[in-house]
Scaffold this active site. Structure first.
Site, PDB file in Angstrom:
ATOM      1  N   LYS A  73     -52.722  55.135 -27.193  1.00 25.87           N
ATOM      2  CA  LYS A  73     -52.617  56.008 -26.009  1.00 25.87           C
ATOM      3  C   LYS A  73     -53.619  55.525 -24.959  1.00 25.87           C
ATOM      4  O   LYS A  73     -54.696  55.027 -25.319  1.00 25.87           O
ATOM      5  CB  LYS A  73     -52.929  57.439 -26.462  1.00 25.87           C
ATOM      6  CG  LYS A  73     -52.743  58.526 -25.431  1.00 25.87           C
ATOM      7  CD  LYS A  73     -52.936  59.889 -26.089  1.00 25.87           C
ATOM      8  CE  LYS A  73     -52.801  61.046 -25.124  1.00 25.87           C
ATOM      9  NZ  LYS A  73     -52.910  62.369 -25.794  1.00 25.87           N
ATOM     10  N   SER A  80     -49.240  65.515 -25.078  1.00 21.69           N
ATOM     11  CA  SER A  80     -49.507  64.469 -24.118  1.00 21.69           C
ATOM     12  C   SER A  80     -49.414  63.053 -24.698  1.00 21.69           C
ATOM     13  O   SER A  80     -49.409  62.090 -23.946  1.00 21.69           O
ATOM     14  CB  SER A  80     -50.889  64.662 -23.501  1.00 21.69           C
ATOM     15  OG  SER A  80     -51.883  64.587 -24.507  1.00 21.69           O
ATOM     16  N   SER A 112     -51.197  67.700 -29.014  1.00 20.66           N
ATOM     17  CA  SER A 112     -50.653  66.535 -28.323  1.00 20.66           C
ATOM     18  C   SER A 112     -50.210  65.362 -29.188  1.00 20.66           C
ATOM     19  O   SER A 112     -49.607  64.426 -28.664  1.00 20.66           O
ATOM     20  CB  SER A 112     -51.664  66.017 -27.305  1.00 20.66           C
ATOM     21  OG  SER A 112     -51.522  66.748 -26.128  1.00 20.66           O
TER      22      SER A 112
END
Ligand code: GLN
Length: 478
Positions: free
Chosen positions: A80, A155, A179
């Site tokens: 990420k 996310s 997330s």
């Protein structure tokens, strides 16, 4: 055997041992896949083809000499875009950090480098990890590999989509309120949020430090187990880092608490939960109902605490200490306000303002204090429940993946975290497992297991009873 881009770490290692392909072959195949698919899926923000190939060749050379560094040696993965990566742009999907190239690696990135894993690139996310759909990425949204008109979740949407679409073998994500687990649920992959503190947060750009956890997205729970065994290490550079002291796997009948409550799951998600419950009961588990105090109040407490911490953590991104700055302002005050006003997205600004508001001295008792007290109540309640249960079975998300643009109000979006915030408020380990697909839409269904602190081993052993890997199902539809 599944198509090779959907294989697990163990399957790749076996194939490479048998000289079916090399790490370089595998890395090239992933890079080709990214080139073909990223336009549509939007999982990657940065691809480091050169660095990946170089790491893969080095791994092949070690393999030839019989000097592999670990079970992850030669395995391509992605991270990420809120993990600092030395020499590789790290944007948090924000215009404010669009050109930021960190001078150091996050501890997890360093551990994976030392283990010989191959970093393919950096993955899309909601800006600064605030969101549940990746629609608040400043660059482009990530789309769901099962149905590109739907969101991948957030996310860590890029991380879930990359694994689901065969664009990385596994991915790193971060989980502050769900997330990792929520996008894993939407994209049909496994998502683990470990016990707070067992994986170092050093180099993970903070959202809410008291809840942030490094999370893992994989094809199977076994891959999560393998990764956790490597990454769970006490790190002196993170003051909240602790050593993992695994709980023993329960002997005798498994005791399962089934989370009950109104509005926690759509009929399809409820049906997946029922199937999981029946499977566990058939294996001899005792399944008893479990209820939590007010899920909506938990969501509100999470929102207050997360925004408070986020407003303070993000204060450093002001165009002076960190981040790009606009070049048309006169005076320092204008420079701050123009930079933050123009380069931060709507959701980020909303949370910074909300967080700053609730942190004001005159509001302390009304918001922050109440949220903190309720958090403690939740934690006590959850910890007490583990005297009665070995794991709690619940939905991960109330619904399957929603359409891009479908959710219009922030509060509706926050609803996606209804079943996931508990684990963060209480610091517990939790895993989301794919559990079949919805009839008609073909979208992934999922379930979540939550355990007592340090109960990852319990999660993995229950997951192995339940698991049905799913990316292969999508592969057929490619
Ligand atoms: N969806 C949640 C939020 O928007 C979770 C964020 C996260 O875990 N990083 O706050």
């Amino acid at each position: 055997m599944r198509d090779w881009l959907f294989r697990t770490v163990g399957e790749h290692q076996a194939a490479m041992r048998a000289n079916e392909y090399s790490s370089e072959d595998l890395t090239r195949a992933f890079l080709r896949r990214i080139e073909e698919k990223n336009q549509e899926i939007g999982a990657y923000l940065t691809v480091d083809a050169e660095g990946a190939l170089c790491a893969a060749r080095a791994s092949d050379a070690r393999r030839a000499k019989g000097e592999l560094l670990s079970e992850l040696d030669g395995i391509p993965y992605a991270a990420k875009d809120n993990f600092s990566t030395k020499g590789i742009r790290t944007t948090c999907a924000s215009k404010l950090l669009e050109h930021f190239v960190p001078p150091y690696d996050a501890t997890v990135i360093q551990i994976l480098k030392d283990a010989g894993a191959v970093l393919l690139g950096k993955l899309n996310m909601d800006e600064f990890a605030m969101g549940s759909s990746n629609e608040s990425s400043a660059f482009y949204p990530t789309r769901n590999p099962y149905d590109p008109s739907r969101v991948a979740g957030g996310s860590s949407g890029g991380s879930a989509a990359a694994v689901s679409a065969g664009m990385a073998c596994f991915a790193l994500g971060s989980d502050t309120g769900g997330s990792v687990r929520q996008p894993a649920s939407f994209c049909g992959v496994v998502g683990l949020k470990p016990t707070y503190g067992v994986i170092s947060r050093y180099g993970l750009i903070s959202l809410a430090s008291s809840m942030d956890a490094v999370g893992l997205l994989t094809h199977t729970a076994e891959d999560c187990r393998l990764l956790l065994s490597l990454l769970a290490k006490r790190d002196e550079r993170d003051d909240t880092s602790i050593s993992l002291s695994p709980l023993p796997i329960p002997k005798g009948n498994l005791r399962v608490g089934l989370l009950e409550g109104e509005g926690l799951a759509s009929p399809a998600q409820r049906e997946a939960l029922e199937r999981a419950k029946e499977r566990l009961a058939a294996l001899g588990a005792t399944v008893l109902p479990f209820t939590l105090p007010s899920p909506h109040k938990a969501l509100a407490a999470y929102s207050v605490l997360m925004s408070s911490e986020a407003s303070s953590n993000l204060a450093r991104f002001d165009g002076i200490r960190y981040g790009s700055r606009v070049d048309h302002s006169d005076g320092v005050l204008n420079l701050y306000t123009d930079t933050r006003g123009e380069l931060l997205g709507k959701e980020t600004v909303r949370r910074i303002l909300f967080g700053s508001y609730v942190l004001q001295a005159e509001h302390r008792a009304d918001f922050y204090e109440r949220a903190r007290v309720f958090r403690q109540e939740i934690r006590d309640r959850m910890l007490a429940s583990f005297a009665e249960f070995d794991v709690i079975l619940s939905p991960t998300t109330p619904t399957t993946a929603f359409s891009v643009g479908e959710i219009r109000t922030p509060t509706q979006m926050y609803h996606a975290d209804l079943c996931t915030v508990y684990a963060n408020l209480a610091g517990l380990p939790a895993i989301s497992l794919p559990f079949g697909t919805e009839e008609g839409s073909g979208l992934p269904l999922s379930i979540q297991l939550t355990a007592a602190p340090h109960g990852e081993s319990v999660l993995f052993s229950v997951a192995s009873l339940l698991e049905c890997p799913q990316s292969a199902a999508w592969e057929v539809r490619v």
